[in-house]
Design a protein around this motif. Structure first.
Motif, PDB file in Angstrom:
ATOM      1  N   UNK A 141       0.755  -1.253   0.390  1.00  0.00           N
ATOM      2  CA  UNK A 141       0.180   0.056  -0.338  1.00  0.00           C
ATOM      3  C   UNK A 141       0.800   0.890   0.130  1.00  0.00           C
ATOM      4  N   UNK A 142       1.827   1.115   0.925  1.00  0.00           N
ATOM      5  CA  UNK A 142       2.823   2.354   0.726  1.00  0.00           C
ATOM      6  C   UNK A 142       3.109   2.735  -0.297  1.00  0.00           C
ATOM      7  N   UNK A 143       4.007   1.400  -1.027  1.00  0.00           N
ATOM      8  CA  UNK A 143       4.931   1.500  -2.210  1.00  0.00           C
ATOM      9  C   UNK A 143       4.478   2.282  -3.345  1.00  0.00           C
ATOM     10  N   UNK A 144       2.781   1.644  -3.058  1.00  0.00           N
ATOM     11  CA  UNK A 144       1.999   2.584  -4.368  1.00  0.00           C
ATOM     12  C   UNK A 144       1.739   3.781  -4.175  1.00  0.00           C
ATOM     13  N   UNK A 145       1.752   4.364  -3.199  1.00  0.00           N
ATOM     14  CA  UNK A 145       1.398   5.074  -2.615  1.00  0.00           C
ATOM     15  C   UNK A 145       2.743   5.864  -2.668  1.00  0.00           C
ATOM     16  N   UNK A 146       3.523   6.417  -2.725  1.00  0.00           N
ATOM     17  CA  UNK A 146       4.881   6.248  -2.903  1.00  0.00           C
ATOM     18  C   UNK A 146       5.460   6.319  -4.656  1.00  0.00           C
ATOM     19  N   UNK A 147       5.213   5.245  -5.271  1.00  0.00           N
ATOM     20  CA  UNK A 147       5.341   5.123  -6.811  1.00  0.00           C
ATOM     21  C   UNK A 147       4.207   6.430  -7.355  1.00  0.00           C
ATOM     22  N   UNK A 148       2.967   6.535  -6.914  1.00  0.00           N
ATOM     23  CA  UNK A 148       1.813   7.713  -7.365  1.00  0.00           C
ATOM     24  C   UNK A 148       2.789   8.548  -7.080  1.00  0.00           C
ATOM     25  N   UNK A 149       3.854   9.497  -5.986  1.00  0.00           N
ATOM     26  CA  UNK A 149       3.726  10.768  -5.948  1.00  0.00           C
ATOM     27  C   UNK A 149       5.672  10.628  -6.653  1.00  0.00           C
ATOM     28  N   UNK A 150       6.140   9.159  -7.229  1.00  0.00           N
ATOM     29  CA  UNK A 150       7.140   9.222  -7.811  1.00  0.00           C
ATOM     30  C   UNK A 150       6.618   9.789  -8.927  1.00  0.00           C
ATOM     31  N   UNK A 151       5.988   9.550  -9.392  1.00  0.00           N
ATOM     32  CA  UNK A 151       5.766  10.517 -10.915  1.00  0.00           C
ATOM     33  C   UNK A 151       5.645  11.208 -11.241  1.00  0.00           C
ATOM     34  N   UNK A 152       5.349  12.224  -9.904  1.00  0.00           N
ATOM     35  CA  UNK A 152       5.265  13.861 -10.452  1.00  0.00           C
ATOM     36  C   UNK A 152       5.860  14.119 -11.058  1.00  0.00           C
ATOM     37  N   UNK A 153       6.529  15.045 -11.773  1.00  0.00           N
ATOM     38  CA  UNK A 153       7.897  15.500 -13.074  1.00  0.00           C
ATOM     39  C   UNK A 153       7.888  17.142 -11.509  1.00  0.00           C
ATOM     40  N   UNK A 154       8.541  16.982 -10.789  1.00  0.00           N
ATOM     41  CA  UNK A 154       9.493  18.349 -10.223  1.00  0.00           C
ATOM     42  C   UNK A 154      10.689  18.880 -10.612  1.00  0.00           C
TER      43      UNK A 154
END
Length: 223
Positions: free
Chosen positions: A171-184
């Motif tokens: 669950x937390x890995x999916x949350x991190x993967x979602x945040x990781x796709x943000x292009x900062x």
């Protein structure tokens, strides 16, 4: 990388470590952890945003090293072999996932993982529209939830632990993967990498191979 985040996370970790040492009757480590928690709480009061005092690497690295050493020292007190690994992992799940996400995304951009930047989990939540206070409370909530999960894993049987730990980490890995796709980081700020770096970026960002691999593990875990 944000006011209150390091001290708040350390305070959560120390709080759960106090519970584990109190439950096991480990008085020496309990006193040490209580001292760390008390000092961290006193600092957190003034470090809560808007902060009047700030924590540098000297404070955060000291807290991380000390709490990690304390977590290792209680490894043989777990109820089963799976919990020996799972309990410390869950207690430190937030910093573990943040470090893993930042390191991976920087490597894919051809940057050094040790290089500073504004691409941590906290920065990504702010980019989604949360304020610094809201981001701090959300991440402390994540640390609290993962700590409660560690207590459950310690109390449950081996079979239930085998089922619970992968689910929570997923669950937390999916949350991190979602945040990781943000292009900062803007495209023109990417450093030109070698062939392997460019190939990895092509696979992960354009052909979405990582999503396919994740789906494979999700389906396998479901079965």
């Amino acid at each position: 990388n944000m006011d209150g985040l390091s001290s708040g996370t350390a305070l959560m970790v120390a709080g759960f470590m106090i519970y584990f040492f109190w439950q096991s009757g480990n008085g020496e480590n309990l006193i040490l952890t209580l001292a760390i928690a008390g000092a961290t709480l006193g600092f957190f009061i003034f470090n809560f945003p808007p902060a009047s005092i700030f924590m540098g690497d000297g404070g955060s690295l000291f807290l991380g090293l000390t709490l990690a050493a304390l977590a290792i020292s209680r490894g043989d007190q777990a109820s089963n072999v799976f919990a020996v690994i799972g309990v410390p992992t869950l207690i430190f799940l937030l910093p573990i996932l943040d470090t893993a996400m930042v390191s991976l995304t920087r490597l894919l951009r051809g940057q050094s993982p040790a290089q500073g930047g504004r691409d941590h989990t906290s920065h990504r939540l702010v980019a989604l529209g949360l304020s610094e206070r809201q981001t701090l409370l959300v991440l402390m909530g994540v640390a609290f939830f993962s700590g409660i999960s560690a207590i459950l894993v310690e109390a449950l049987s081996y079979t239930l632990s085998v089922m619970l730990i992968p689910l929570i980490v997923l669950i937390f890995t999916l949350f991190s993967a979602y945040l990781g796709q943000l292009k900062l980081v803007e495209v023109d700020q990417y450093r030109k990498g070698n062939f392997l770096t460019n190939w990895m970026i092509e696979l992960t960002y354009r052909r979405r191979v990582l999503e396919v691999v994740l789906d494979f593990f999700l389906i396998s875990f479901a079965y």
